[in-house]
Design an enzyme around this catalytic site. Sequence first.
Site, PDB file in Angstrom:
ATOM      1  N   ARG A   1     -48.259 -38.477  68.281  1.00 37.45           N
ATOM      2  CA  ARG A   1     -49.404 -37.737  67.527  1.00 37.45           C
ATOM      3  C   ARG A   1     -50.656 -37.295  68.170  1.00 37.45           C
ATOM      4  O   ARG A   1     -51.219 -38.432  68.815  1.00 37.45           O
ATOM      5  CB  ARG A   1     -49.595 -38.116  65.999  1.00 37.45           C
TER       6      ARG A   1
ATOM      7  N   SER B   1     -99.572 -17.843  55.758  1.00 34.66           N
ATOM      8  CA  SER B   1     -98.178 -17.741  55.324  1.00 34.66           C
ATOM      9  C   SER B   1     -97.432 -17.144  56.623  1.00 34.66           C
ATOM     10  O   SER B   1     -97.784 -15.927  57.000  1.00 34.66           O
ATOM     11  CB  SER B   1     -97.677 -16.941  54.213  1.00 34.66           C
TER      12      SER B   1
ATOM     13  N   CYS C   1     -92.723 -17.184  54.728  1.00 32.49           N
ATOM     14  CA  CYS C   1     -92.165 -16.454  53.623  1.00 32.49           C
ATOM     15  C   CYS C   1     -91.061 -15.209  54.375  1.00 32.49           C
ATOM     16  O   CYS C   1     -90.454 -14.339  53.763  1.00 32.49           O
ATOM     17  CB  CYS C   1     -93.208 -15.631  52.985  1.00 32.49           C
TER      18      CYS C   1
ATOM     19  N   HIS D   1     -83.301  -3.767  55.867  1.00 35.28           N
ATOM     20  CA  HIS D   1     -83.820  -3.450  54.404  1.00 35.28           C
ATOM     21  C   HIS D   1     -82.727  -3.837  53.442  1.00 35.28           C
ATOM     22  O   HIS D   1     -82.784  -4.706  52.633  1.00 35.28           O
ATOM     23  CB  HIS D   1     -83.990  -2.156  54.185  1.00 35.28           C
TER      24      HIS D   1
ATOM     25  N   MET E   1     -53.022 -29.053  66.907  1.00 34.10           N
ATOM     26  CA  MET E   1     -52.628 -29.626  67.938  1.00 34.10           C
ATOM     27  C   MET E   1     -51.147 -30.096  67.666  1.00 34.10           C
ATOM     28  O   MET E   1     -50.744 -29.895  66.587  1.00 34.10           O
ATOM     29  CB  MET E   1     -53.573 -30.820  68.570  1.00 34.10           C
TER      30      MET E   1
ATOM     31  N   TYR F   1     -95.017 -25.685  52.450  1.00 32.10           N
ATOM     32  CA  TYR F   1     -93.737 -24.919  51.589  1.00 32.10           C
ATOM     33  C   TYR F   1     -92.992 -24.052  52.304  1.00 32.10           C
ATOM     34  O   TYR F   1     -93.505 -23.352  53.113  1.00 32.10           O
ATOM     35  CB  TYR F   1     -94.180 -24.379  50.227  1.00 32.10           C
TER      36      TYR F   1
ATOM     37  N   GLY G   1     -53.671 -29.290  61.981  1.00 32.99           N
ATOM     38  CA  GLY G   1     -52.851 -28.453  62.511  1.00 32.99           C
ATOM     39  C   GLY G   1     -52.885 -27.729  63.718  1.00 32.99           C
ATOM     40  O   GLY G   1     -52.103 -26.736  63.875  1.00 32.99           O
TER      41      GLY G   1
ATOM     42  N   LYS H   1     -57.487 -39.901  63.896  1.00 31.24           N
ATOM     43  CA  LYS H   1     -56.082 -40.663  63.476  1.00 31.24           C
ATOM     44  C   LYS H   1     -55.993 -42.029  63.928  1.00 31.24           C
ATOM     45  O   LYS H   1     -55.652 -42.925  63.130  1.00 31.24           O
ATOM     46  CB  LYS H   1     -55.100 -39.653  63.927  1.00 31.24           C
TER      47      LYS H   1
HETATM   48  P1  ADP Z   1     -51.039 -33.128  61.974  1.00 29.39           P
HETATM   49  O1  ADP Z   1     -52.554 -33.753  62.554  1.00 29.39           O
HETATM   50  O2  ADP Z   1     -50.989 -31.834  62.165  1.00 29.39           O
HETATM   51  O3  ADP Z   1     -51.171 -33.607  60.251  1.00 29.39           O
HETATM   52  P2  ADP Z   1     -49.500 -35.394  62.345  1.00 29.39           P
HETATM   53  O4  ADP Z   1     -49.800 -36.331  63.410  1.00 29.39           O
HETATM   54  O5  ADP Z   1     -50.415 -36.186  61.083  1.00 29.39           O
HETATM   55  O6  ADP Z   1     -49.908 -33.987  62.362  1.00 29.39           O
HETATM   56  O7  ADP Z   1     -48.110 -35.444  61.829  1.00 29.39           O
HETATM   57  C1  ADP Z   1     -47.402 -34.489  61.409  1.00 29.39           C
HETATM   58  C2  ADP Z   1     -46.615 -34.717  59.930  1.00 29.39           C
HETATM   59  O8  ADP Z   1     -45.519 -35.813  60.601  1.00 29.39           O
HETATM   60  C3  ADP Z   1     -47.253 -35.645  58.959  1.00 29.39           C
HETATM   61  O9  ADP Z   1     -46.697 -35.325  57.745  1.00 29.39           O
HETATM   62  C4  ADP Z   1     -47.306 -37.091  59.234  1.00 29.39           C
HETATM   63  O10 ADP Z   1     -47.325 -37.902  58.106  1.00 29.39           O
HETATM   64  C5  ADP Z   1     -45.753 -37.028  59.684  1.00 29.39           C
HETATM   65  N1  ADP Z   1     -45.466 -38.241  60.783  1.00 29.39           N
HETATM   66  C6  ADP Z   1     -46.270 -38.432  61.958  1.00 29.39           C
HETATM   67  N2  ADP Z   1     -46.067 -39.898  62.206  1.00 29.39           N
HETATM   68  C7  ADP Z   1     -44.996 -40.484  61.376  1.00 29.39           C
HETATM   69  C8  ADP Z   1     -44.212 -41.675  61.501  1.00 29.39           C
HETATM   70  N3  ADP Z   1     -44.429 -42.431  62.628  1.00 29.39           N
HETATM   71  N4  ADP Z   1     -43.129 -41.416  60.851  1.00 29.39           N
HETATM   72  C9  ADP Z   1     -42.849 -40.707  59.843  1.00 29.39           C
HETATM   73  N5  ADP Z   1     -43.737 -39.535  59.651  1.00 29.39           N
HETATM   74  C10 ADP Z   1     -44.446 -39.208  60.445  1.00 29.39           C
HETATM   75 MG    MG Z   2     -51.568 -35.286  59.586  1.00 24.55          MG
END
Ligand code: ADP
Ligand code: MG
Length: 901
Positions: A96, A781, A848, A462, A107, A868, A105, A26
């Site tokens: 984030r 083989s 084989c 088998h 973390m 092969y 989803g 990210k």
């Molecule tokens: P995940 O990895 O679980 O997708 P994210 O870090 O991408 O978690 O964030 C979860 C949600 O929050 C996403 O929809 C993301 O676009 C939104 N989001 C994250 N940072 C911002 C921000 N600075 N402003 C607006 N929305 C945000």
């Molecule tokens: Mg995301």
Amino acid sequence: MTKYVYSFGGGKAEGSSVMRNLLGGKGCELAEMTNLGIPVPPGFTITTQAWAAFNRNDRAFPDGLLDQVTSALEKLEHDAGLVFGDPKRPLLVSVRSGARVSMPGMMETVLNLGLNDATVEGLAAWTRNERFAWDCYRRFITMFGDVVLGLRREAFDEHLTALKSRLGVKSDPEVPAAELRKLTQTYKDVVASRSSKPFPQDPRQQLELAIRAVFDSWFGKKAIEYRRINNIPPDWGTAVTVMSMVFGNLGETSGTGVGFTRDPRTGERRFYAEFLANAQGEDVVAGIRTPEHIDDLARRMPEIYDELLAIAGRLERHYKDMQDIEFTIQESKLYLLQTRAGKRSAAAAVKVAVDLVHEAVIDQHTALLRVNPRDLARLFVPLLDPRDKQAAISAGRLLARGLAAAPGGAVGQVVFDADRAVELAKDGQRVILVRPETSPEDVAGMYASEGIVTARGGRTSHAAVVAVGMGKPCIVGASDIVVHEERRVFEAGGRLVREGEVIAIDGETGEVILDAVGRTEPQVSGATQEFLAWADRYRTLGVRANADTPEDAARAREFGAEGIGLVRTEHMFFASDRIPIVREMIMAPDTVSRRAAVQKLLPFQRDDFIGIFRAMDGLPVTIRLLDPPLHEFLANPKEYREMIEERARLEALNINPARKAALDEKLAKIDALREANPMLGHRGCRLGITSPEIYAMQVRAIMEAACTVAEQGLKVEPEIMIPLTGTVGEMKLTYDNTRKVAEAVLVEMGGPCTYTIGTMIEVPRAALIADKIAQDAEFFSFGTNDMTQMTFGYSRDDVAKFLPEYLQKGLLPHDPFSVLDQEGVGELIRIGIERGRRTRPGLKIGICGEHGGEPSSVEFCHKVGMTYVSCSPFMIPIARLSAAQARLRAREASAEGAPSA
Ligand code: ADP
Ligand code: MG
Ligand code: MG
């Protein structure tokens, strides 16, 4: 001082795509997008290196980290033109998580951080939107409570739900500001009472706690489980990105969405996205509200929609791959919040790769490396509909899990024996054969079934081997299932399932489900054909099929086989018109009557071979002489039991002495043939040596068939293969016997037909003395099923008893019967190849075993210089792509290793 924090904003970033390991997926792509001039809110990323130091330090922030965060925050305030904690115009941020590979989803993320009782008022006044400010605050307390303080989300959400029902409204945006303000107070009370501390008001403290929580989320339960399944090392850790919030919940000119630059299900080139007006991103991700179609955005804000499409296209060209993006619109201004390579279905993976080549975005080489070979198998078989299956499992219909032995999804009525399967299939019913295990006499029933489940057995039992060959979905070693054959029921998951009840099986995951589940039909598209043609252009390793019948051979050819690497002649012995003759041959009291029985088999075998040679016109066909112990053909357990019972009856009644004598003799023979360890017993070339008339008949059948087909103007290339050779003596004797018969047939038929005689290398000793074996053998083989069994000393029919525990304890990295053990078995293969070619340079060498269709094993075969690989027809696309990838990777590696000019 180590640099732990990398900023982005104001059109410039310190990081970039290449810093993925340090900044996480990210973080690095946010930096990259910033440098590309794409609108991204400013922010900074804390490195995975900081995470590692934190983790080493007993969860204390490393020296200097907080100072660097302070400086980065100052820069962020400058770029955003707002001040963190300012009661008038507060900067709010999101915190984030982001590992180097995406873990969707898994973390945690906190939004709207920086709000407190004072800044919320400022936000309301500044935006002139009170409802919005309190909506952000209540969201923030919920997320902070959940992620940072470890309180359950429901503790908050239940109040929101109650409020909505009290107000008689359905959706969140209908809740007015005054109510949200009160709700926020309730939320703060929840925090105070449940965590015995008031909700923290100091934004700086909020930030530190959130960073710590995101660091910790790497060790959350979900994340650990995800890493285990996806083989992600636990020490990679996560980066943390802190960035300025943009608000999709500021009213009707705001909103948020996610999109794929192509359809992730089909790969079709069109923007595939969902959009929610007046919402924050978490609403889409969490599925709280049902998103609208993206066309809705096109209608509401056409310019924004066009801008979004343009950016999506640009990102795709920049990353040269289909992207999955997150975006938010704040008062008619668009921001990108994330981009990554989009996850896609197998069909989409191929289509996108092929289309990108046609669009001149990537070359064929890159396209070939983009697709996971295993995914290809899914394109050629029907699958269970994933949603429907998930619904069934959620509804508690999962009966058992076993080893996934052959891909595809099947639905049908349960039957417990092969005859019943054949009977019902004749009536047009769809059936699934459920057995403790299968044996060769079940083959007709397996053909008649949609799929096969066995309670015992491993991936080369088998059932597994035969099902893979037939392209039937199959699950083996489903030890939760107890089969009661006589009662025609099985027990599983605390339930009794009777014959005739419907089940569904997923041969890719090993799930057995009660009742029907929808299926998706296979689609072999033009893109797939084109893609595989490219693979053929790049690979040097040959690909052949294991096939036992003319139909299998024809299918193998359609899938792209360049020959047959293994015809198992014994599979032809079980047909109902042949098995009595085979038994007669085995039971024969003397050589003369044995010869007579053998002669009766000759025409059958010859016809089989004629059919196969015809189907494979112009391509080589390797035929293995009889391999299994004779015992397998004699009597199945049921017949044996019946014979014992009949004899007991005759004895008790003292009648029909002639019948009894015949039974005695038959049973004595069966008992005499029984072996304690049949897989290590009287089989393979050992049989050919003690009963030479059987091999002589088979060689004659092969050569007569070859001459017949050659006379018809087709091109035949028979390769006669001797199984289970372990000594030079065995090789020489069997070779000489084979040659004599073959030459005799050529003289009789007057046909100029070339043929070769070679051997399987499966007994470890044969690999070690391969130089001497190659003095006679004209090809090798590797039979890696038996070789794995003999090298490990694991019986392949019993391995399921301990293998799952071995895998779980990490004592073995994989099931060695499905993924070739390169270290041990592979070493024998290397030795065998090297010594064999020492005697006969250019010796033709193949594999084989079941490994011939497994990607890492195919790569190994390429590396060690095999000619092969041979695998079941349905695995051929996998082998073709794996072989191409093996060559491309080897080329890349040698280019990297070469000294630079
Ligand atoms: P995940 O990895 O679980 O997708 P994210 O870090 O991408 O978690 O964030 C979860 C949600 O929050 C996403 O929809 C993301 O676009 C939104 N989001 C994250 N940072 C911002 C921000 N600075 N402003 C607006 N929305 C945000
Ligand atoms: Mg995301
Ligand atoms: Mg073998």
